[in-house]
Scaffold this active site. Structure first.
Site, mmCIF file in Angstrom:
data_model
loop_
_atom_site.group_PDB
_atom_site.id
_atom_site.type_symbol
_atom_site.label_atom_id
_atom_site.label_comp_id
_atom_site.label_asym_id
_atom_site.label_seq_id
_atom_site.Cartn_x
_atom_site.Cartn_y
_atom_site.Cartn_z
ATOM 1 N N ASP A 90 1.160 -1.283 0.167
ATOM 2 C CA ASP A 90 -0.308 -0.131 0.248
ATOM 3 C C ASP A 90 0.938 0.798 -0.071
ATOM 4 O O ASP A 90 1.897 1.155 0.675
ATOM 5 C CB ASP A 90 -1.779 0.250 1.205
ATOM 6 C CG ASP A 90 -1.559 1.306 1.278
ATOM 7 O OD1 ASP A 90 -2.174 1.402 0.134
ATOM 8 O OD2 ASP A 90 -1.669 1.765 2.648
ATOM 9 N N GLY B 31 -2.893 9.026 -3.453
ATOM 10 C CA GLY B 31 -4.594 9.726 -4.282
ATOM 11 C C GLY B 31 -4.482 11.303 -4.478
ATOM 12 O O GLY B 31 -5.402 11.499 -5.324
ATOM 13 N N CYS C 81 -4.831 -1.125 -2.198
ATOM 14 C CA CYS C 81 -5.316 -0.354 -2.077
ATOM 15 C C CYS C 81 -5.715 0.113 -3.561
ATOM 16 O O CYS C 81 -5.271 0.051 -4.893
ATOM 17 C CB CYS C 81 -3.098 0.740 -2.644
ATOM 18 S SG CYS C 81 -3.436 2.257 -2.297
ATOM 19 N N ASN C 82 -6.449 0.834 -3.378
ATOM 20 C CA ASN C 82 -7.478 0.954 -4.066
ATOM 21 C C ASN C 82 -6.803 1.876 -5.342
ATOM 22 O O ASN C 82 -7.478 2.016 -6.647
ATOM 23 C CB ASN C 82 -9.010 1.891 -3.884
ATOM 24 C CG ASN C 82 -9.555 0.358 -2.628
ATOM 25 O OD1 ASN C 82 -10.493 -0.039 -3.309
ATOM 26 N ND2 ASN C 82 -9.159 0.987 -2.100
ATOM 27 N N THR C 83 -6.131 2.912 -4.807
ATOM 28 C CA THR C 83 -5.553 3.893 -5.500
ATOM 29 C C THR C 83 -4.648 3.350 -6.588
ATOM 30 O O THR C 83 -4.037 3.678 -7.985
ATOM 31 C CB THR C 83 -4.767 5.185 -4.862
ATOM 32 O OG1 THR C 83 -6.247 5.178 -3.233
ATOM 33 C CG2 THR C 83 -4.196 6.496 -5.559
ATOM 34 N N CYS D 11 -11.123 3.683 0.698
ATOM 35 C CA CYS D 11 -9.638 3.511 0.082
ATOM 36 C C CYS D 11 -9.014 2.722 1.723
ATOM 37 O O CYS D 11 -10.053 2.378 3.129
ATOM 38 C CB CYS D 11 -9.043 5.150 0.785
ATOM 39 S SG CYS D 11 -7.588 5.657 1.548
ATOM 40 N N THR D 12 -8.347 1.787 1.639
ATOM 41 C CA THR D 12 -7.398 1.425 2.626
ATOM 42 C C THR D 12 -7.583 1.223 3.973
ATOM 43 O O THR D 12 -7.426 0.455 5.695
ATOM 44 C CB THR D 12 -6.274 -0.306 2.042
ATOM 45 O OG1 THR D 12 -5.420 0.782 1.789
ATOM 46 C CG2 THR D 12 -7.261 -0.952 1.195
ATOM 47 N N HIS D 13 -6.813 2.730 4.202
ATOM 48 C CA HIS D 13 -6.686 3.783 5.217
ATOM 49 C C HIS D 13 -8.172 3.482 6.163
ATOM 50 O O HIS D 13 -8.220 4.010 7.102
ATOM 51 C CB HIS D 13 -6.611 4.408 4.645
ATOM 52 C CG HIS D 13 -4.542 5.014 4.924
ATOM 53 N ND1 HIS D 13 -4.647 4.451 3.476
ATOM 54 C CD2 HIS D 13 -3.623 5.631 5.783
ATOM 55 C CE1 HIS D 13 -2.885 4.205 3.436
ATOM 56 N NE2 HIS D 13 -2.287 4.759 4.655
HETATM 57 N N1 DGL Z 1 -4.560 2.590 1.331
HETATM 58 C C1 DGL Z 1 -5.462 4.373 -0.416
HETATM 59 C C2 DGL Z 1 -6.158 2.796 -1.145
HETATM 60 O O1 DGL Z 1 -6.604 2.392 -0.989
HETATM 61 C C3 DGL Z 1 -4.694 5.356 -1.048
HETATM 62 C C4 DGL Z 1 -3.783 6.114 0.610
HETATM 63 C C5 DGL Z 1 -3.686 7.083 -0.533
HETATM 64 O O2 DGL Z 1 -3.601 8.268 -1.104
HETATM 65 O O3 DGL Z 1 -1.837 7.341 -0.457
HETATM 66 O O4 DGL Z 1 -6.293 3.838 -1.815
#
Ligand code: DGL
Length: 265
Positions: free
Chosen positions: A12, A45, A75-77, A186-188
């Site tokens: 991530d 992001g 990580c989605n992004t 978003c995984t956060h």
């Molecule tokens: N954790 C990431 C996600 O799932 C993005 C975090 C970032 O912007 O770095 O999209």
């Protein structure tokens, strides 16, 4: 041909993927897991797709060198920017990406209004537009980019007034618009569930895709005859920023403080 005992690489932009790593370890306790937090380059992001693709190539190369039998983009992004590129680079290598849970949300909503909290990069991507086209024709989807949330979560203080206030500002308009299903894209953001519980009424479902990613990894490993057999696997951590920072945060976001190494840039 990789061995069943080979590790799985999980990455991530930072600590967000730990929410996915936890689901993977719960479902696949025998797997050895390598986790790279690209904290030196966060937030993804707000970066260009080209920049993120480069980072993902670099990290995928590292996992390859480590003999990883599979890779998870937690990580989605990173997924919208890089999954197609990595599949082309490493054909046949089991690779799991992730996307906001639009399909289950569209099936679950009763009010017909779904909210999506995600990064700017995810929400602006063609891949996300295609996801909406495919699964969300009969519902109203309200998207909310959340700049600043990731950086605050990275501090490891999940109850700070600044975080609460920022999150409230992002969630309130979605609730006011009648959302009864809130997607954490978003995984956060799964680390915000305790805070969200105090902001969101009981009838609003909050969903993420960490468990689905773990199930997809199990399916892929199984299909390739690569599922590890006992004993229980360990997790190892790398960061592209100061290892001390991740060491300090791990006991908060992960269940123990494993060793953290530096990931050369
Ligand atoms: N954790 C990431 C996600 O799932 C993005 C975090 C970032 O912007 O770095 O999209």
């Amino acid at each position: 041909m990789a061995e069943r005992s080979a590790p799985v690489g999980v990455m991530d932009s930072g600590v967000g993927g730990l929410s996915v790593l936890a689901e993977i370890q719960r479902l696949l306790p025998n797997e050895t897991l390598l986790y790279v937090a690209d904290c030196g380059h966060i937030p993804y992001g707000e970066k260009s797709p080209d920049y993120i693709r480069e980072r993902c190539r670099h990290i995928a190369g590292f996992f390859h060198e480590q003999g990883a039998k599979a890779m998870v983009l937690a990580c989605n992004t990173a997924t919208v920017a890089a999954v197609a590129d990595l599949r082309e680079l490493y054909p046949g290598w089991p690779l799991v990406g992730m996307e906001p849970a639009v399909k289950p949300a569209a099936a679950a909503t009763r009010s017909g209004v779904v909210g999506v909290l995600a990064t700017t990069g995810t929400l602006q991507s063609a891949k996300f537009a295609a996801l909406l086209d495919r699964f969300a024709n009969d519902v109203q989807v309200i998207t909310q980019p959340c700049p600043g949330l990731v950086e605050l979560i990275e501090t490891g203080d999940l109850t700070s007034p600044a975080l609460r206030q920022l999150l409230q500002g992002y969630v309130q308009p979605l609730l006011a618009a009648g959302c009864d299903t809130l997607i954490l894209g978003c995984t956060h953001y799964p680390f915000l569930r305790p805070l969200l519980a105090g902001m969101v009424p009981d009838h609003v479902a909050v969903i993420d895709t960490g468990a689905a990613v773990a199930r997809q990894l199990r399916r892929l490993l199984g299909a390739n005859d690569l599922l590890a057999e006992g004993p229980a696997g360990a997790a190892r951590f790398w960061t592209s920023a100061d290892p001390e920072t991740l060491r300090r945060i791990l006991p908060v976001l992960w269940h123990k403080s494993d060793d953290v190494q530096s990931f050369a840039l």
